[in-house]
Design an enzyme around this catalytic site. Sequence first.
Site, PDB file in Angstrom:
ATOM      1  N   SER A  13      28.254 -12.147 -24.669  1.00  0.00           N
ATOM      2  CA  SER A  13      27.365 -13.047 -23.929  1.00  0.00           C
ATOM      3  C   SER A  13      26.100 -13.207 -24.375  1.00  0.00           C
ATOM      4  O   SER A  13      25.737 -12.731 -25.410  1.00  0.00           O
ATOM      5  CB  SER A  13      27.121 -11.961 -22.476  1.00  0.00           C
ATOM      6  OG  SER A  13      25.978 -12.153 -22.017  1.00  0.00           O
ATOM      7  N   TYR A  21      24.188  -3.533 -20.918  1.00  0.00           N
ATOM      8  CA  TYR A  21      25.246  -4.383 -21.178  1.00  0.00           C
ATOM      9  C   TYR A  21      24.993  -5.247 -22.115  1.00  0.00           C
ATOM     10  O   TYR A  21      25.663  -5.763 -22.839  1.00  0.00           O
ATOM     11  CB  TYR A  21      24.980  -5.350 -19.685  1.00  0.00           C
ATOM     12  CG  TYR A  21      25.883  -6.545 -19.391  1.00  0.00           C
ATOM     13  CD1 TYR A  21      27.224  -6.314 -19.121  1.00  0.00           C
ATOM     14  CD2 TYR A  21      25.198  -7.740 -20.098  1.00  0.00           C
ATOM     15  CE1 TYR A  21      28.031  -7.774 -18.894  1.00  0.00           C
ATOM     16  CE2 TYR A  21      26.017  -8.955 -19.847  1.00  0.00           C
ATOM     17  CZ  TYR A  21      27.420  -8.997 -19.348  1.00  0.00           C
ATOM     18  OH  TYR A  21      28.242 -10.025 -19.273  1.00  0.00           O
TER      19      TYR A  21
HETATM   20  N1  LIG Z   1      29.639 -14.847 -15.187  1.00  0.00           N
HETATM   21  C1  LIG Z   1      28.780 -14.934 -16.342  1.00  0.00           C
HETATM   22  O1  LIG Z   1      27.382 -15.300 -16.179  1.00  0.00           O
HETATM   23  C2  LIG Z   1      29.004 -14.347 -17.629  1.00  0.00           C
HETATM   24  C3  LIG Z   1      28.300 -14.261 -18.716  1.00  0.00           C
HETATM   25  C4  LIG Z   1      28.458 -14.036 -20.203  1.00  0.00           C
HETATM   26  C5  LIG Z   1      29.632 -13.027 -19.994  1.00  0.00           C
HETATM   27  N2  LIG Z   1      30.486 -12.753 -18.844  1.00  0.00           N
HETATM   28  C6  LIG Z   1      31.438 -11.939 -19.157  1.00  0.00           C
HETATM   29  O2  LIG Z   1      32.493 -12.575 -18.722  1.00  0.00           O
HETATM   30  C7  LIG Z   1      33.556 -11.790 -18.374  1.00  0.00           C
HETATM   31  C8  LIG Z   1      34.244 -12.313 -17.189  1.00  0.00           C
HETATM   32  O3  LIG Z   1      33.401 -12.210 -16.092  1.00  0.00           O
HETATM   33  P1  LIG Z   1      33.340 -12.902 -14.745  1.00  0.00           P
HETATM   34  O4  LIG Z   1      32.079 -13.535 -14.689  1.00  0.00           O
HETATM   35  O5  LIG Z   1      34.528 -13.843 -14.707  1.00  0.00           O
HETATM   36  O6  LIG Z   1      33.507 -11.807 -13.577  1.00  0.00           O
HETATM   37  P2  LIG Z   1      34.498 -11.159 -12.573  1.00  0.00           P
HETATM   38  O7  LIG Z   1      33.787 -10.076 -11.958  1.00  0.00           O
HETATM   39  O8  LIG Z   1      34.805 -12.430 -11.816  1.00  0.00           O
HETATM   40  O9  LIG Z   1      35.565 -10.816 -13.466  1.00  0.00           O
HETATM   41  C9  LIG Z   1      35.893  -9.558 -14.133  1.00  0.00           C
HETATM   42  C10 LIG Z   1      37.253  -8.983 -14.194  1.00  0.00           C
HETATM   43  O10 LIG Z   1      37.507  -8.087 -14.964  1.00  0.00           O
HETATM   44  C11 LIG Z   1      38.152  -7.087 -14.134  1.00  0.00           C
HETATM   45  N3  LIG Z   1      37.944  -5.780 -14.607  1.00  0.00           N
HETATM   46  C12 LIG Z   1      36.720  -4.789 -14.150  1.00  0.00           C
HETATM   47  N4  LIG Z   1      36.868  -3.666 -14.654  1.00  0.00           N
HETATM   48  C13 LIG Z   1      38.184  -3.578 -15.509  1.00  0.00           C
HETATM   49  C14 LIG Z   1      38.742  -2.766 -16.216  1.00  0.00           C
HETATM   50  N5  LIG Z   1      38.136  -1.558 -16.495  1.00  0.00           N
HETATM   51  N6  LIG Z   1      39.823  -3.083 -16.722  1.00  0.00           N
HETATM   52  C15 LIG Z   1      40.583  -4.264 -16.505  1.00  0.00           C
HETATM   53  N7  LIG Z   1      39.965  -5.041 -15.716  1.00  0.00           N
HETATM   54  C16 LIG Z   1      38.690  -4.906 -15.326  1.00  0.00           C
HETATM   55  C17 LIG Z   1      37.620  -7.142 -12.385  1.00  0.00           C
HETATM   56  O11 LIG Z   1      38.575  -6.692 -11.705  1.00  0.00           O
HETATM   57  C18 LIG Z   1      37.558  -8.699 -12.587  1.00  0.00           C
HETATM   58  O12 LIG Z   1      38.724  -9.543 -12.127  1.00  0.00           O
HETATM   59  C19 LIG Z   1      32.966 -10.310 -18.535  1.00  0.00           C
HETATM   60  O13 LIG Z   1      33.399  -9.592 -19.533  1.00  0.00           O
HETATM   61  C20 LIG Z   1      31.372 -10.702 -18.240  1.00  0.00           C
HETATM   62  O14 LIG Z   1      30.550  -9.844 -18.636  1.00  0.00           O
HETATM   63  C21 LIG Z   1      30.145 -13.554 -17.804  1.00  0.00           C
END
Ligand SMILES: NC(=O)c1ccc[n+]([C@@H]2O[C@H](COP(=O)([O-])OP(=O)(O)OC[C@H]3O[C@@H](n4cnc5c(N)ncnc54)[C@H](O)[C@@H]3O)[C@@H](O)[C@H]2O)c1
Length: 249
Positions: free
Chosen positions: A140, A155
């Site tokens: 991230s 985080y």
């Molecule tokens: N949305 C943003 O702005 C952003 C920015 C940078 C990084 N990220 C990263 O991108 C990735 C995806 O996030 P997103 O924004 O699509 O969020 P999201 O909450 O839509 O998706 C996260 C998914 O991970 C699953 N999950 C949670 N804990 C878990 C576990 N222990 N084992 C397996 N699955 C698990 C959840 O059920 C969900 O389906 C994450 O790693 C997040 O930190 C997101």
Amino acid sequence: MLLSGKTAIISGAASPRGIGLATARRFATEGARVAILDIDADAAADAAASLGKSHIGIQCDVADKSSCEQAVARVIEFFGGVDILINNAGITQPVKFLQISAADWDRIQDVNLKGVLFLSQAVIPHMRGRKSGSIACMSSVSAQRGGGIFGGPHYSAAKAGVLGLAKAMAREFGPDGIRVNCVTPGLIGTDITAGKLTDEMRAKILEGIPLNRLGTADDVAGIYTFLASDLSAYVTGAVIDVNGGMLIH
Ligand SMILES: NC(=O)c1ccc[n+]([C@@H]2O[C@H](COP(=O)([O-])OP(=O)(O)OC[C@H]3O[C@@H](n4cnc5c(N)ncnc54)[C@H](O)[C@@H]3O)[C@@H](O)[C@H]2O)c1
């Protein structure tokens, strides 16, 4: 098609508006068969069904080593092999440094960082045996600038840990034909941020983004597709920013 005949595991890919499912859709469009691994079993099954019959949804807690091993064994049995691993699962918590409890710290490190270790450990012996594989890991912008918008310092630490871990994996497994890279998204509109962004916050954030918009899950899916495909055959240990220019350095 960029991923014709390939098989992929994507963790954290069940959330309907998430980066993982957008990536699964893109991979399927590019000809891959996809295994969606998610802590939410029903959502994983639904997400896989939404892609079509040749895909599979499996319950997996990436923070649990044996859960990762069992899920990967099922995928290998179902597909006969795994070419691509996308370590995408993650959780966040918007707290300040002094508020982080020991349990908060562990939970955030376990899913975001240890999850990359455990799922990769489950897949790599198989990829090593085939002398081929592409792994992409979710970090991230929060890792690079010491805080994103919603993630706490724990985080940032976990996502920075992902960068170090992935680069070390790239060094160790390059000779086995396994590439390991990272993506560092900025602010992407998904459920992780849903409902938390006021109009005022949004306007302020956009001032710092040269491309003048928030990211979409598809923006990240495109980079995962590049890293999974042979277009990036000579790329390993790389970190690709997907942030609209939020952090130009
Ligand atoms: N949305 C943003 O702005 C952003 C920015 C940078 C990084 N990220 C990263 O991108 C990735 C995806 O996030 P997103 O924004 O699509 O969020 P999201 O909450 O839509 O998706 C996260 C998914 O991970 C699953 N999950 C949670 N804990 C878990 C576990 N222990 N084992 C397996 N699955 C698990 C959840 O059920 C969900 O389906 C994450 O790693 C997040 O930190 C997101």
